[in-house]
Enzyme design. Structure first.
Site, PDB file in Angstrom:
ATOM      1  N   CYS A  94       1.107  -1.245  -0.094  1.00  5.28           N
ATOM      2  CA  CYS A  94      -0.170   0.175  -0.219  1.00  5.28           C
ATOM      3  C   CYS A  94       1.420   1.148  -0.188  1.00  5.28           C
ATOM      4  O   CYS A  94       1.732   1.423   1.125  1.00  5.28           O
ATOM      5  CB  CYS A  94      -1.552  -0.137   1.473  1.00  5.28           C
ATOM      6  SG  CYS A  94      -2.099   1.176   1.363  1.00  5.28           S
ATOM      7  N   GLY A  95       0.682   2.233  -1.503  1.00  6.77           N
ATOM      8  CA  GLY A  95       1.708   2.907  -1.021  1.00  6.77           C
ATOM      9  C   GLY A  95       1.613   4.465  -0.730  1.00  6.77           C
ATOM     10  O   GLY A  95       2.242   4.796   0.660  1.00  6.77           O
ATOM     11  N   HIS A  96       0.154   4.871  -0.357  1.00  7.06           N
ATOM     12  CA  HIS A  96       0.142   5.635   0.386  1.00  7.06           C
ATOM     13  C   HIS A  96      -0.019   5.600   1.968  1.00  7.06           C
ATOM     14  O   HIS A  96       0.017   5.952   2.940  1.00  7.06           O
ATOM     15  CB  HIS A  96      -2.036   6.501   0.534  1.00  7.06           C
ATOM     16  CG  HIS A  96      -3.217   5.560   0.905  1.00  7.06           C
ATOM     17  ND1 HIS A  96      -3.836   4.831   1.464  1.00  7.06           N
ATOM     18  CD2 HIS A  96      -3.533   5.866   2.963  1.00  7.06           C
ATOM     19  CE1 HIS A  96      -3.987   4.295   2.386  1.00  7.06           C
ATOM     20  NE2 HIS A  96      -4.577   5.724   2.674  1.00  7.06           N
ATOM     21  N   HIS A 229      -8.204  -3.777  -7.797  1.00  6.84           N
ATOM     22  CA  HIS A 229      -8.564  -1.918  -7.799  1.00  6.84           C
ATOM     23  C   HIS A 229      -9.001  -1.989  -9.485  1.00  6.84           C
ATOM     24  O   HIS A 229      -8.265  -2.946 -10.152  1.00  6.84           O
ATOM     25  CB  HIS A 229      -7.239  -2.275  -7.342  1.00  6.84           C
ATOM     26  CG  HIS A 229      -6.751  -1.527  -6.049  1.00  6.84           C
ATOM     27  ND1 HIS A 229      -6.781  -3.053  -4.979  1.00  6.84           N
ATOM     28  CD2 HIS A 229      -6.565  -0.335  -5.113  1.00  6.84           C
ATOM     29  CE1 HIS A 229      -6.085  -2.881  -4.478  1.00  6.84           C
ATOM     30  NE2 HIS A 229      -6.304  -1.064  -3.821  1.00  6.84           N
ATOM     31  N   ASP A 255     -10.032   6.380  -3.947  1.00  6.40           N
ATOM     32  CA  ASP A 255      -9.174   6.143  -2.875  1.00  6.40           C
ATOM     33  C   ASP A 255      -9.169   8.269  -2.849  1.00  6.40           C
ATOM     34  O   ASP A 255      -8.649   8.518  -3.815  1.00  6.40           O
ATOM     35  CB  ASP A 255      -7.298   5.965  -3.215  1.00  6.40           C
ATOM     36  CG  ASP A 255      -6.738   5.866  -2.134  1.00  6.40           C
ATOM     37  OD1 ASP A 255      -6.695   7.341  -1.642  1.00  6.40           O
ATOM     38  OD2 ASP A 255      -5.343   5.170  -2.337  1.00  6.40           O
ATOM     39  N   CYS A 259      -2.776   8.083  -4.425  1.00  2.71           N
ATOM     40  CA  CYS A 259      -2.783   5.965  -4.511  1.00  2.71           C
ATOM     41  C   CYS A 259      -1.306   5.637  -5.002  1.00  2.71           C
ATOM     42  O   CYS A 259      -0.878   5.719  -6.403  1.00  2.71           O
ATOM     43  CB  CYS A 259      -3.945   4.897  -5.666  1.00  2.71           C
ATOM     44  SG  CYS A 259      -3.954   3.321  -4.718  1.00  2.71           S
ATOM     45  N   GLY A 260      -0.417   5.334  -4.448  1.00  5.09           N
ATOM     46  CA  GLY A 260       0.895   4.738  -5.110  1.00  5.09           C
ATOM     47  C   GLY A 260       1.023   3.504  -5.227  1.00  5.09           C
ATOM     48  O   GLY A 260       1.540   3.392  -6.480  1.00  5.09           O
ATOM     49  N   THR A 261       0.480   2.117  -4.810  1.00  5.96           N
ATOM     50  CA  THR A 261       0.308   0.949  -5.822  1.00  5.96           C
ATOM     51  C   THR A 261      -0.153   1.396  -7.397  1.00  5.96           C
ATOM     52  O   THR A 261       0.715   1.105  -8.349  1.00  5.96           O
ATOM     53  CB  THR A 261       0.264   0.311  -5.078  1.00  5.96           C
ATOM     54  OG1 THR A 261      -1.428   0.229  -4.917  1.00  5.96           O
ATOM     55  CG2 THR A 261       0.261  -0.387  -4.463  1.00  5.96           C
TER      56      THR A 261
END
Length: 340
Positions: A94-96, A229, A255, A259-261
């Site tokens: 999870c990026g964020h 997603h 989101d 969203c990082g990913t």
């Protein structure tokens, strides 16, 4: 608040990354089996998913809730391991969540970095390298080198309610994303409400997974599989941005961050299609207009796929602490619920 036999107590620090919630759980960690975070994730899903549901779903959380647990690293040269939880599940990456977790952990002293300004984090999806800037007691920004990301498929077709046939690309950025760009039957994110995007996503994701079963499996970890997603793109809100998305996850969440990913998957898609070069800046907007600064810093391979090394930079804010109890004998909604 004290814990009884059946009353489980978790202390948490809450914040948000560019608008999307992050809840770092500081006490109450379950003891997980496994040498790696990938193995620990599987054990958590088998025995302790009730913790995720209790902390993320209503009434203690909400549809957009996201969180994490910190664990000791398996490799002594790394700083710690991270387990990600949210309403959509126990994510590989999870990026964020990483940006928010690092901000909270550094400001609260939960991690003592081996090299100040840098971290090496073990995640279920693999090693994530982090740079961050701390000024005084605040973390100003966090920059992550995400796991290798790649375009898994392009030009897939699927029927969407109201819109008709859509062309969809699928890319991996820590999770598998179905990406819908502007096209004949979809004029772009800017022309649709959040409610419409959620309604379309619920159907399209299900239909994609049914039409292409067992198609999207990470070549190095078969436990990472399936489209989890949806990412819808469109015109930007700011002239300085290069892209905008609405990332759908869980059952009805969009989101609030870019969203990082999802941004990593987007970079992989654009690079594979010759639309984005290495070291070229890509500022990605969220549905609400918050931004991540993104860049491809290298290339590699993942199985048979040509892949990129994505770099994502954003910020997070810490705003609260709480103590949450989950007592199934006293509260019929201890393990959470959703209203869909």
């Amino acid at each position: 608040m004290s814990a009884t036999k059946n009353n489980h107590v978790f202390k948490c620090i809450d914040g948000h990354t560019c608008g999307n919630r992050v809840r770092v759980v500081t006490t109450g960690h379950p003891e997980l089996k496994g040498a790696t975070m990938a193995e620990k994730r599987l054990h958590f899903l088998e025995e302790f998913d009730w913790i995720r549901r209790g902390l993320m779903f209503e009434p203690r959380g909400h549809d957009m809730m996201s969180g994490s647990f910190l664990y000791p690293s398996a490799d002594p040269q790394n700083d710690c391991g991270v387990l990600f939880i949210e309403t959509s599940g126990c994510l590989p990456m999870c990026g964020h969540g990483t940006i928010g977790t690092v901000t909270i952990a550094i400001e609260a002293g939960l991690i003592q970095p081996k090299n100040p300004g840098q971290l090496r984090l073990e995640t279920p999806a693999g090693l994530v390298k982090v740079n961050y800037l701390q000024e005084g007691d605040k973390v100003k920004w966090v920059q992550i080198q995400n796991v290798p990301s790649f375009l898994a498929a392009e030009g897939l077709t699927i029927d969407c309610p109201d819109l008709g046939t859509l062309k969809v690309d699928v890319a991996y950025g820590g999770n598998f994303y179905a990406i819908v760009d502007p096209q004949e039957n979809f004029s772009g994110l800017q022309d649709f409400t959040a409610g419409q995007i959620i309604a379309y996503s619920q159907v399209v994701r299900k239909r994609l997974n049914e039409k292409y079963p067992n198609t999207f499996v990470h070549p190095e970890d078969p436990n990472i599989n399936g489209i989890s997603h949806m990412q819808w793109t469109g015109a930007t809100l700011h002239e300085t941005s290069h892209g905008r998305n609405a990332v759908f996850y869980g059952d009805k969440a969009i989101d609030r961050s870019p969203c990082g990913t999802g941004s990593s998957a987007r970079l992989a898609q654009l690079h594979a299609q010759g639309k984005l070069k290495e070291q070229e800046e890509f500022i990605n907007e969220s549905f609400i207009g918050s931004t991540f600064n993104c860049k491809i810093i290298g290339t590699t391979t993942v199985g048979e796929f040509e892949a990129i090394l994505p770099q994502i930079q954003g910020w997070a804010k810490v705003y609260g602490q709480n103590t949450i109890s989950i007592d199934p004998e006293d509260d019929p909604y201890a393990h959470g619920f959703q209203v869909i």
